[in-house]
Design a protein around this motif. Structure first.
Motif, PDB file in Angstrom:
ATOM      1  N   PHE A   1       0.844  -1.197   0.000  1.00 30.75           N
ATOM      2  CA  PHE A   1       0.000   0.000   0.000  1.00 30.75           C
ATOM      3  C   PHE A   1       0.877   1.245   0.000  1.00 30.75           C
ATOM      4  N   ALA A   2       0.637   2.015  -1.000  1.00 28.87           N
ATOM      5  CA  ALA A   2       1.344   3.294  -1.058  1.00 28.87           C
ATOM      6  C   ALA A   2       0.947   4.185   0.105  1.00 28.87           C
ATOM      7  N   TYR A   3      -0.244   3.969   0.560  1.00 21.72           N
ATOM      8  CA  TYR A   3      -0.734   4.790   1.665  1.00 21.72           C
ATOM      9  C   TYR A   3       0.177   4.667   2.885  1.00 21.72           C
ATOM     10  N   PHE A   4       0.674   3.473   3.093  1.00 22.96           N
ATOM     11  CA  PHE A   4       1.471   3.242   4.299  1.00 22.96           C
ATOM     12  C   PHE A   4       2.947   3.547   4.077  1.00 22.96           C
ATOM     13  N   ARG A   5       3.197   4.253   3.024  1.00 24.79           N
ATOM     14  CA  ARG A   5       4.567   4.722   2.869  1.00 24.79           C
ATOM     15  C   ARG A   5       4.727   6.104   3.495  1.00 24.79           C
ATOM     16  N   ARG A   6       3.660   6.556   4.012  1.00 25.16           N
ATOM     17  CA  ARG A   6       3.726   7.832   4.704  1.00 25.16           C
ATOM     18  C   ARG A   6       3.307   7.622   6.147  1.00 25.16           C
ATOM     19  N   ASN A   7       3.605   8.595   6.940  1.00 20.21           N
ATOM     20  CA  ASN A   7       3.164   8.613   8.320  1.00 20.21           C
ATOM     21  C   ASN A   7       3.484   7.293   9.029  1.00 20.21           C
ATOM     22  N   ALA A   8       4.687   6.874   8.875  1.00 18.52           N
ATOM     23  CA  ALA A   8       5.052   5.564   9.386  1.00 18.52           C
ATOM     24  C   ALA A   8       4.860   5.473  10.888  1.00 18.52           C
ATOM     25  N   ALA A   9       5.201   6.534  11.575  1.00 18.04           N
ATOM     26  CA  ALA A   9       5.096   6.480  13.034  1.00 18.04           C
ATOM     27  C   ALA A   9       3.672   6.198  13.468  1.00 18.04           C
ATOM     28  N   THR A  10       2.767   6.779  12.739  1.00 17.37           N
ATOM     29  CA  THR A  10       1.367   6.630  13.103  1.00 17.37           C
ATOM     30  C   THR A  10       0.887   5.206  12.883  1.00 17.37           C
ATOM     31  N   TRP A  11       1.050   4.774  11.681  1.00 14.07           N
ATOM     32  CA  TRP A  11       0.444   3.472  11.389  1.00 14.07           C
ATOM     33  C   TRP A  11       1.240   2.328  12.015  1.00 14.07           C
ATOM     34  N   LYS A  12       2.518   2.525  12.182  1.00 15.16           N
ATOM     35  CA  LYS A  12       3.281   1.458  12.835  1.00 15.16           C
ATOM     36  C   LYS A  12       2.863   1.323  14.293  1.00 15.16           C
ATOM     37  N   ASN A  13       2.633   2.436  14.868  1.00 14.97           N
ATOM     38  CA  ASN A  13       2.119   2.389  16.232  1.00 14.97           C
ATOM     39  C   ASN A  13       0.768   1.686  16.253  1.00 14.97           C
ATOM     40  N   ALA A  14      -0.008   1.976  15.256  1.00 16.38           N
ATOM     41  CA  ALA A  14      -1.322   1.341  15.202  1.00 16.38           C
ATOM     42  C   ALA A  14      -1.190  -0.168  14.995  1.00 16.38           C
TER      43      ALA A  14
END
Length: 678
Positions: free
Chosen positions: A500-513
């Motif tokens: 997902f290209a979406y998850f190439r951004r804001n890594a801190a956020t989604w990784k935490n999620a």
DNA sequence: TCGCCAATAAACATCT
DNA sequence: TAGATGTTTATTGGCG
């Protein structure tokens, strides 16, 4: 600056709103004005075949005119020559055997030839109109010729009788015999003329001849069609076109097993192009070959007959069996002004529908393109587009994007599943939501995650579009996609960014999620192995939390209702769109043509079926039912959970709309688990 | 309006 | 010691 993505557009809107207006302009501009119509092979074929048919019919028409002139000349010669009869005394065949009307009819093209010529044609309404006019003139001339031939034959027979009884008037008899002979000679000339024309057409590629077709250009006169047969064929042609277009895009061609007119013709060559197609069967009344076909086969395939009802536009007469249907068809829908008018109307309907389809396709493409453009706009839409509910990351999350990658310049294709799912794609808020509004997203609309990801893989990889699934679902999918059904946290991260290209951004956020979800949900089991800690999926826990029984789950029922409810605005939109684009269609519908209503209902049925299929498909392909997953070993959490902690949240992966993806353990700990839903 | 729930944020502990 | 990993809690906002 943004550049409009339309191929023919060079406008570069300077802002989002400008671009939007520009796109709106594109949407409101007729397709023909902005870019060439999409070239469909069928359309080209239609045009080509129309020209072909037009040429052939014009030729027939002109040939009949020539024939008529010849006959008139013959008649004049007969009147002028008077007693200058030839001195032949030998019996002419025409005298021994009365010359039939068929023999005298200048229809030299055999039924096979005619059918072969006509079998592929699809006429435009305008062309059909012209042809119908020609056809009417043709029929008129045929009637005149037929009457003339009949008169001639009656005279001849009368003379024969007189000769037999009185032995008188040998001169007149010879005269008539000569006349008949001359007719035949002239018709032979016409035949040769026709042959040359056919050969010419063949050379020009306007007429294709089957390899096995014997002696196509020239057939004996005896194999020609009588005017009635020709008339029937004309009827059949026009009706077949109507039927063909009524059936939509089945691309059915004429089934010539039902249009083989003359039994005397050497129709050894099978001309069946599409055995499933059929015509209106008008000719089956006088063709033994057709009668050999089962009526069930006809009734099953006849586009104008179904469920015991004549489906002629505006008719709906009840026909108990196919035979009665054929009678009804021949009697009620014969070639007359009314039928031809209905035929024209039906053709307009089809044309409008095709036009509408093309426009809607184009509109869809523009929407897709537009949304992608919007998603890559740096100013107006800094947040990735959320397909479901336009989730925009919070301010801090959007700002904290150390791993942000540049926006992908590629134009991804639209996701398949969300598009077909309709409401799961874009809500109205997605077009207008601005700012860090966090909106919930989940596995809505029962989209099977595996199939959705598989179908839209390229899209998700290239477009910064949030997948319409929960973190838990995605994590589970990542794990299940791995060969060993286990992944380290880092591998899960990699799967997210890879897929997902979406998850190439804001890594801190989604990784935490991701970490949060892994810890939160009991279905994710942490296993220590040689590589370190890996995460697996506990299917038992997972399936426990899927209360999806449709009959009992109110949320699912609601989802079903919402799915059906979606059809209503779609119908409205469809009709509004049709009204916007095709007034003639509405005129048609108002005339009692059920096409529009049928179309709407068909679409409604299709949608309902699709929804039901989606639901069933989801349940079939749901993670809980996957055989692969079923055999997946159940891992036990190594860390014994505190009873209190064991009540931590869990999620559902593929529950219904608005149902939680993963319900908290707390919510299900005391609830009876419905095993039926698995 | 309320409760549920997923997403998000963040604090904290532990491990490498 | 920094960063990764894992856990937990609080908050937010959508939605029924």
């Amino acid at each position: 600056m943004f550049q409009c993505v339309f191929s023919s557009s060079v406008l570069q809107p300077h802002s989002t709103s400008c671009l939007f207006k520009h796109l709106f302009y594109h949407s409101a501009t007729p397709a023909s004005q902005k870019q060439p119509e999409p070239i469909y092979s069928k359309k080209t074929e239609i045009q080509r075949q129309t020209v072909r048919a037009h040429s052939v019919k014009l030729f027939i028409f002109s040939a009949l005119q020539v024939a008529r002139q010849l006959l008139l000349q013959q008649q004049q010669q007969q009147q002028v020559s008077g007693l200058k009869s030839p001195k032949r005394n030998d019996k002419q065949p025409a005298l021994q055997v009365p010359v039939s009307v068929a023999m005298m009819t200048p229809q030299v093209i055999t039924p096979q030839q005619m059918q072969q010529i006509l079998q592929q044609q699809v006429l435009s309404p305008q062309q059909l109109q012209v042809l119908l006019q020609q056809q009417q003139a043709l029929m008129l001339q045929q009637q005149q010729l037929q009457e003339f031939y009949k008169k001639q034959q009656e005279q001849l027979q009368l003379q024969l009788l007189q000769q037999q009884h009185a032995g008188k008037q040998p001169k007149e008899q010879q005269q008539v015999a000569t006349q008949q002979l001359a007719f035949q000679q002239q018709l032979l000339q016409m035949q040769q003329l026709q042959q040359q024309h056919l050969l010419s057409l063949q050379r020009q590629g306007l007429l294709t001849i089957q390899p096995g077709q014997p002696a196509l250009p020239l057939q004996p006169l005896a194999q020609g069609m009588i005017p009635a047969e020709l008339q029937q064929l004309w009827k059949e042609v026009t009706s077949a076109h109507t039927a063909e277009e009524t059936t939509g895009n089945n691309h059915s061609s004429l089934d010539l097993t039902t249009t083989c007119v003359s039994s005397s013709a050497p129709s050894k060559t099978s001309l069946i192009m599409n055995p499933h197609a059929s015509t209106n069967g008008q000719l089956s009344v006088h063709t033994p070959k057709r009668e050999s076909l089962s009526h069930e086969e006809h009734s099953h395939s006849h586009p104008l007959y179904g469920h015991g009802v004549c489906k002629w536009p505006g008719c709906e007469a009840v026909c108990e069996d196919f035979q009665s249907f054929l009678k009804h068809l021949n009697s009620e829908h014969a070639l007359d002004d009314r039928s031809t008018a209905q035929c024209r109307v039906q053709m307009q309907v089809v044309q409008q529908l095709e036009l509408q389809l093309a426009k809607d396709k184009e509109r869809l493409q523009a929407m897709m393109t537009h949304l992608h453009v919007k998603s890559t706009e740096p100013k107006a839409a800094p947040q990735p587009l959320n397909l479901v509910s336009s989730v925009t990351l919070s301010k801090s999350a959007s700002e904290a994007s150390p791993q942000s990658l540049p926006h992908t310049p590629t134009t991804p294709t639209a996701p398949i599943t969300p598009v077909t799912q309709g409401p799961s794609v874009i809500t109205t808020t997605s077009m207008h939501t601005v700012g860090p509004i966090r909106r919930r997203y989940s596995d809505k609309y029962n989209v099977p995650i595996s199939s959705d990801i598989a179908q839209n893989q390229e899209f998700y990889k290239n477009a910064e579009v949030r997948p319409p699934f929960t973190y838990a679902s995605l994590i589970r999918q990542a794990i299940l996609e791995s060969p060993e059904k286990q992944l380290t946290l880092n591998e899960i991260y990699n799967w997210f960014t890879r897929m997902f290209a979406y998850f190439r951004r804001n890594a801190a956020t989604w990784k935490n999620a991701v970490r949060h979800n892994l810890s939160l949900h009991k279905c994710f089991v942490r296993v220590e192995n040689v590589k370190g800690a890996v995460w697996t999926v506990d299917e038992v826990e997972f399936q426990k939390r899927r209360p999806q029984k449709i009959s009992g789950n109110p949320s699912l029922i609601k989802n079903m209702q919402s799915s059906h409810a979606y059809c209503t605005p779609l119908n409205a939109a469809l009709q509004a769109s049709m009204a916007e684009n095709s007034i003639p269609l509405y005129t048609t519908a108002s005339m009692g043509n059920p096409t529009l209503g049928n179309l709407a209902s068909a679409i409604r049925e299709e949608l309902n079926g699709a929804m039901e299929h989606t639901n069933s498909n989801e349940s079939d392909s749901s993670p809980g039912r996957s055989p692969m997953q079923a055999v997946h070993p159940v891992h036990v959490k190594e860390e014994p959970l505190d009873p209190e902690e064991a009540e931590g949240p869990l999620s559902l992966v593929t529950t219904a709309n608005h149902s939680p993806d993963f319900d908290h353990d707390r919510d299900y700990e005391d609830e009876p688990v419905n095993e039926d839903m698995e």
